[in-house]
Design a protein around this motif. Structure first.
Motif, PDB file in Angstrom:
ATOM      1  N   ILE A 151       0.837  -1.199   0.000  1.00  0.00           N
ATOM      2  CA  ILE A 151       0.000   0.000   0.000  1.00  0.00           C
ATOM      3  C   ILE A 151       0.874   1.251   0.000  1.00  0.00           C
ATOM      4  O   ILE A 151       1.798   1.374   0.795  1.00  0.00           O
ATOM      5  CB  ILE A 151      -0.970  -0.007   1.193  1.00  0.00           C
ATOM      6  N   ALA A 152       0.587   2.123  -0.934  1.00  0.00           N
ATOM      7  CA  ALA A 152       1.272   3.411  -1.035  1.00  0.00           C
ATOM      8  C   ALA A 152       0.242   4.509  -0.831  1.00  0.00           C
ATOM      9  O   ALA A 152      -0.825   4.489  -1.435  1.00  0.00           O
ATOM     10  CB  ALA A 152       1.942   3.559  -2.396  1.00  0.00           C
ATOM     11  N   ARG A 153       0.559   5.415   0.019  1.00  0.00           N
ATOM     12  CA  ARG A 153      -0.349   6.547   0.285  1.00  0.00           C
ATOM     13  C   ARG A 153       0.133   7.781  -0.467  1.00  0.00           C
ATOM     14  O   ARG A 153       0.693   7.653  -1.546  1.00  0.00           O
ATOM     15  CB  ARG A 153      -0.439   6.781   1.808  1.00  0.00           C
ATOM     16  N   GLY A 154      -0.097   8.946   0.059  1.00  0.00           N
ATOM     17  CA  GLY A 154       0.317  10.167  -0.622  1.00  0.00           C
ATOM     18  C   GLY A 154      -0.476  10.362  -1.905  1.00  0.00           C
ATOM     19  O   GLY A 154      -1.682  10.135  -1.936  1.00  0.00           O
ATOM     20  N   VAL A 155       0.205  10.738  -2.965  1.00  0.00           N
ATOM     21  CA  VAL A 155      -0.484  11.018  -4.225  1.00  0.00           C
ATOM     22  C   VAL A 155      -0.869   9.751  -4.984  1.00  0.00           C
ATOM     23  O   VAL A 155      -1.640   9.827  -5.944  1.00  0.00           O
ATOM     24  CB  VAL A 155       0.368  11.921  -5.150  1.00  0.00           C
TER      25      VAL A 155
END
Length: 176
Positions: A85-89
């Motif tokens: 899981i990658a957050r941010g943009v």
């Protein structure tokens, strides 16, 4: 989260024996679509470690490992996970899943994928979910297509599966 025949629930330590049973019984069936695994993977301790990593991943908002359960008798029939899981943009996760061979072709994988996407968008506030599938894995390609994923391209020699670098079709679905 549930559908007409199945529900998803985060895996717990008490599920380790059932997951191990699925992994052992389906070892030959799963092998053409998985990395070569150390023998420790096929032990209770190996599955407990995997679930522990999933529990820690959920605490850190990095991954979520769900059991796929039959509503009629609460039998665990597979697993689906959101990982990386990658957050941010980006707001992205990768999805992987498996279903016990004896339950293939009953729509459980498609229902699980749809439920997991619903969780990803409505509860985890992700924007995008990706899944990669070897082109020859036609049942999984059908599952993703039925669940609304779009084909985005081919990644050459993408993952080392069963000892060989394999091409994978990349599929994705976004919250829109």
């Amino acid at each position: 989260m549930s559908s007409s025949n199945i529900y998803l629930k985060l895996l717990e330590m008490k599920d380790a024996e059932a997951i191990l049973d699925i992994k052992r019984r389906n070892r030959d069936f799963f092998q053409p679509f998985e990395p070569i695994r150390d023998e420790s993977h096929f032990t209770l301790e190996g599955q407990e470690n995997e679930i522990a990593n999933g529990i820690q991943g959920a605490k850190n908002d990095q991954s979520y490992f769900f059991g796929i359960f039959l509503k009629e008798n609460d039998e665990l029939v597979g697993r689906i996970a959101l990982t990386g899981i990658a957050r941010g943009v980006f707001q992205n996760a990768f999805m992987g899943y498996y279903i016990d061979q004896k339950y293939n072709g009953k729509g459980y994988a498609t229902a699980a994928v749809s439920l997991c996407v619903e969780i990803a968008f409505s509860e985890l506030n992700l924007h995008r979910v990706e899944a990669s599938v070897m082109p020859r894995n036609l049942p999984s390609v059908r599952v993703l297509s039925k669940a609304g994923f779009r084909h985005e391209g081919l990644a050459k020699t993408y993952l080392k599966i069963n000892g060989a670098w394999e091409d994978h079709n990349i599929f994705a679905i976004t919250a829109e």
